[in-house]
Design an enzyme around this catalytic site. Sequence first.
Site, short mmCIF file in Angstrom:
data_model
loop_
_atom_site.label_atom_id
_atom_site.label_comp_id
_atom_site.label_asym_id
_atom_site.label_seq_id
_atom_site.Cartn_x
_atom_site.Cartn_y
_atom_site.Cartn_z
N ASP A 248 0.78 -1.23 0.00
CA ASP A 248 0.00 0.00 0.00
C ASP A 248 0.82 1.29 0.00
O ASP A 248 0.59 2.15 -0.84
CB ASP A 248 -0.96 -0.01 1.20
N CYS B 203 -16.17 2.67 1.80
CA CYS B 203 -17.39 2.33 1.04
C CYS B 203 -17.08 1.05 0.27
O CYS B 203 -15.99 0.91 -0.28
CB CYS B 203 -17.74 3.46 0.09
N CYS C 59 -19.25 -0.47 -4.78
CA CYS C 59 -18.87 -0.93 -6.12
C CYS C 59 -18.30 -2.34 -6.09
O CYS C 59 -18.07 -2.95 -7.14
CB CYS C 59 -17.93 0.05 -6.83
N CYS D 16 -20.72 -6.39 -7.38
CA CYS D 16 -19.96 -7.13 -8.39
C CYS D 16 -20.33 -8.61 -8.34
O CYS D 16 -20.21 -9.25 -7.30
CB CYS D 16 -18.46 -6.95 -8.14
C1 B12 Z 1 -4.85 6.09 -3.57
C2 B12 Z 1 -5.60 4.81 -3.25
C3 B12 Z 1 -6.98 4.89 -3.05
C4 B12 Z 1 -7.78 6.15 -3.40
C5 B12 Z 1 -7.95 6.21 -4.94
C6 B12 Z 1 -8.48 4.89 -5.51
C7 B12 Z 1 -8.18 4.71 -6.98
N1 B12 Z 1 -9.03 3.94 -7.63
O1 B12 Z 1 -7.19 5.19 -7.47
C8 B12 Z 1 -9.08 5.93 -2.58
C9 B12 Z 1 -8.95 6.58 -1.22
C10 B12 Z 1 -10.37 6.45 -3.24
C11 B12 Z 1 -9.05 4.42 -2.43
C12 B12 Z 1 -10.18 3.66 -2.23
C13 B12 Z 1 -10.17 2.28 -2.08
N2 B12 Z 1 -9.08 1.50 -1.94
CO1 B12 Z 1 -7.26 2.11 -2.25
N3 B12 Z 1 -5.46 2.49 -2.71
C14 B12 Z 1 -4.91 3.58 -3.14
C15 B12 Z 1 -3.42 3.32 -3.45
C16 B12 Z 1 -2.58 3.85 -2.28
C17 B12 Z 1 -2.92 3.92 -4.77
C18 B12 Z 1 -3.89 3.67 -5.95
C19 B12 Z 1 -3.47 4.44 -7.17
O2 B12 Z 1 -2.31 4.41 -7.55
N4 B12 Z 1 -4.39 5.16 -7.80
C20 B12 Z 1 -4.14 5.86 -9.02
C21 B12 Z 1 -5.09 5.34 -10.07
C22 B12 Z 1 -4.86 5.95 -11.45
O3 B12 Z 1 -4.80 3.97 -10.16
P1 B12 Z 1 -5.93 2.86 -10.20
O4 B12 Z 1 -7.24 3.40 -9.77
O5 B12 Z 1 -5.40 1.64 -9.54
O6 B12 Z 1 -6.09 2.76 -11.76
C23 B12 Z 1 -5.36 1.85 -12.51
C24 B12 Z 1 -6.33 1.06 -13.42
O7 B12 Z 1 -7.58 1.66 -13.47
C25 B12 Z 1 -5.56 0.99 -14.67
N5 B12 Z 1 -6.25 1.36 -15.88
C26 B12 Z 1 -6.37 2.58 -16.41
N6 B12 Z 1 -6.99 2.50 -17.59
C27 B12 Z 1 -7.23 1.19 -17.83
C28 B12 Z 1 -7.84 0.56 -18.89
C29 B12 Z 1 -7.95 -0.83 -18.87
C30 B12 Z 1 -8.60 -1.53 -20.03
C31 B12 Z 1 -7.47 -1.58 -17.75
C32 B12 Z 1 -7.60 -3.07 -17.70
C33 B12 Z 1 -6.87 -0.92 -16.67
C34 B12 Z 1 -6.76 0.46 -16.73
O8 B12 Z 1 -4.44 1.83 -14.61
C35 B12 Z 1 -4.48 2.64 -13.47
C36 B12 Z 1 -3.05 2.88 -13.03
O9 B12 Z 1 -2.44 1.68 -12.54
C37 B12 Z 1 -3.39 1.75 -3.52
C38 B12 Z 1 -2.08 1.08 -3.06
C39 B12 Z 1 -0.99 1.22 -4.11
N7 B12 Z 1 0.20 1.62 -3.68
O10 B12 Z 1 -1.20 0.94 -5.28
C40 B12 Z 1 -4.59 1.34 -2.63
C41 B12 Z 1 -5.44 0.15 -3.08
C42 B12 Z 1 -5.70 0.29 -4.56
N8 B12 Z 1 -6.69 0.33 -2.38
C43 B12 Z 1 -7.27 -0.76 -2.01
C44 B12 Z 1 -8.56 -0.83 -1.41
C45 B12 Z 1 -8.92 -2.13 -0.70
C46 B12 Z 1 -9.45 0.25 -1.49
C47 B12 Z 1 -10.95 0.26 -1.16
C48 B12 Z 1 -11.69 -1.02 -1.54
C49 B12 Z 1 -11.15 0.58 0.34
C50 B12 Z 1 -12.59 0.85 0.75
N9 B12 Z 1 -13.48 -0.12 0.73
O11 B12 Z 1 -12.95 1.94 1.15
C51 B12 Z 1 -11.43 1.47 -2.00
C52 B12 Z 1 -11.85 1.04 -3.42
C53 B12 Z 1 -12.33 2.19 -4.26
C54 B12 Z 1 -12.09 1.90 -5.74
N10 B12 Z 1 -13.14 1.57 -6.48
O12 B12 Z 1 -10.93 1.96 -6.19
C55 B12 Z 1 -6.45 -1.98 -2.39
C56 B12 Z 1 -7.10 -2.65 -3.62
C57 B12 Z 1 -7.05 -4.16 -3.61
C58 B12 Z 1 -7.68 -4.74 -4.85
N11 B12 Z 1 -8.15 -5.98 -4.76
O13 B12 Z 1 -7.75 -4.11 -5.88
C59 B12 Z 1 -5.02 -1.32 -2.67
C60 B12 Z 1 -4.22 -2.00 -3.77
C61 B12 Z 1 -4.25 -1.37 -1.32
C62 B12 Z 1 -3.67 -2.76 -1.05
N12 B12 Z 1 -2.35 -2.88 -0.98
O14 B12 Z 1 -4.38 -3.73 -0.92
N13 B12 Z 1 -7.79 3.91 -2.59
S1 SF4 Z 2 -19.10 2.80 -4.97
FE1 SF4 Z 2 -16.83 2.62 -5.18
S2 SF4 Z 2 -16.24 4.45 -6.34
FE2 SF4 Z 2 -18.34 4.83 -5.59
S3 SF4 Z 2 -18.11 5.91 -3.66
FE3 SF4 Z 2 -18.18 3.71 -3.12
S4 SF4 Z 2 -15.98 3.00 -3.13
FE4 SF4 Z 2 -16.06 5.03 -4.17
#
Ligand code: B12
Ligand code: SF4
Length: 347
Positions: free
Chosen positions: A131, A238, A241, A245
């Site tokens: 993380d 939250c 989402c 699923c």
């Molecule tokens: C910042 C962060 C958050 C932020 C932003 C979330 C986000 N979606 O970015 C907030 C606070 C909102 C958050 C919420 C949650 N988080 Co969080 N978070 C992080 C953190 C620290 C960084 C994520 C990040 O880099 N975000 C930047 C965005 C751009 O990245 P991304 O959303 O992952 O997007 C990627 C894909 O969408 C992909 N992508 C883009 N375009 C496309 C197109 C295609 C076709 C495909 C396939 C992919 C793709 O590329 C992006 C870049 O890698 C990570 C830990 C880490 N170091 O990675 C944990 C992490 C992602 N979180 C985690 C968790 C558990 C959660 C929550 C479920 C907690 C909760 N219940 O409240 C929620 C889920 C919300 C959600 N739907 O994402 C877990 C996820 C585990 C898993 N099975 O995926 C992580 C990995 C922590 C861990 N080590 O376990 N989180």
């Molecule tokens: S449903 Fe997912 S994206 Fe929407 S508010 Fe809840 S955790 Fe965030």
Amino acid sequence: MTLVGLALTGAVKARARELGFDHVAIGPAGPPEHGPAFERWLEAGHAATMDYLARGREDRLDPERLLPGCRSVVAVALVYARDDPDGSWQGVARYARGRDYHDVMRPRLVELAESIRQAAGGDVRCRAAVDTSALLERDLAARAGLGWIGKNTNLLDPSIGSYFFIGVVLTTAALEWDGPLPDRCGTCTACLDACPTQAFTGPYVLDARRCLAYLTIEHRGDIPAEYREAIGEWVFGCDVCQEVCPWNRKAAPAREPELTPTAPFPPLTALLDLDPDRFRARFRGTALTRAKRAGLLRNAAIVLGNRRDRNAVPALRRALGDEDAGVARAAAWALERIERQDEAGSG
Ligand code: B12
Ligand code: SF4
């Protein structure tokens, strides 16, 4: 004995399972596939106030910067969802109900890294991360084959769904790589449609400024008025989402005992009465401290306002004098909602 190739890879995977991880997959290091998407996400302001994501930008775009010479990524999953028999934890995201996952996973990842060093011998180096390191964990784990990235941006696996943490060990060891899993979301958009704040600008793109996980955990100060009602019953995080699923319907529950809650979650009116010392004593060692007392009590007041529960009025009135001005403002908002309902009812 020094191991190489398939034998080394087999030993690493067996060790990961011994350490209690539910899944393990190994993939290449190198710049993550969706680095450009991450950069666009930052540029669009979707990171809200999480400035550390932009500060670690260069590192996130290349794991080589965290571990020079890095060749492989060992990605592990630890399942966290379990039943909530007394129903007290419903407003708390599943990931936060037991002991803080960083504390549960980090020592095991460090052990896994040590096992890799010992088995591979020579000058193999490793770095464990869960993380908080500047890595795009989901991207690296997806490329390794730990799961596929769903439209809600969570990593998903057909047998364990998405309620799992990701841990990573970067290593300079030459390991055999698994391959990415095929996308199995198909045309389903349940997660995008169900989000209470329409936080997804499209598949795979989450605007954290609207996400309740961000607003209730990371955001300091008042929650913008337009999102308070959407918070509904969510006191911390939250899961909407993920709850909708289809892959989570039959997902296996957590086996890890340390992730079991040790006590019921307190009623929200009791939460509002916790002074800083009692707050620390109650939540020390859990992920809930991330929101700090000010955030958690602010959220509790908003949820009580959403419930329009008249029995909460005395606790909310006491919270008007809270030492944190943000908690007091949230309590005032909640009281106004309850009173407005009473006026409407008596009119
Ligand atoms: C910042 C962060 C958050 C932020 C932003 C979330 C986000 N979606 O970015 C907030 C606070 C909102 C958050 C919420 C949650 N988080 Co969080 N978070 C992080 C953190 C620290 C960084 C994520 C990040 O880099 N975000 C930047 C965005 C751009 O990245 P991304 O959303 O992952 O997007 C990627 C894909 O969408 C992909 N992508 C883009 N375009 C496309 C197109 C295609 C076709 C495909 C396939 C992919 C793709 O590329 C992006 C870049 O890698 C990570 C830990 C880490 N170091 O990675 C944990 C992490 C992602 N979180 C985690 C968790 C558990 C959660 C929550 C479920 C907690 C909760 N219940 O409240 C929620 C889920 C919300 C959600 N739907 O994402 C877990 C996820 C585990 C898993 N099975 O995926 C992580 C990995 C922590 C861990 N080590 O376990 N989180
Ligand atoms: S449903 Fe997912 S994206 Fe929407 S508010 Fe809840 S955790 Fe965030």
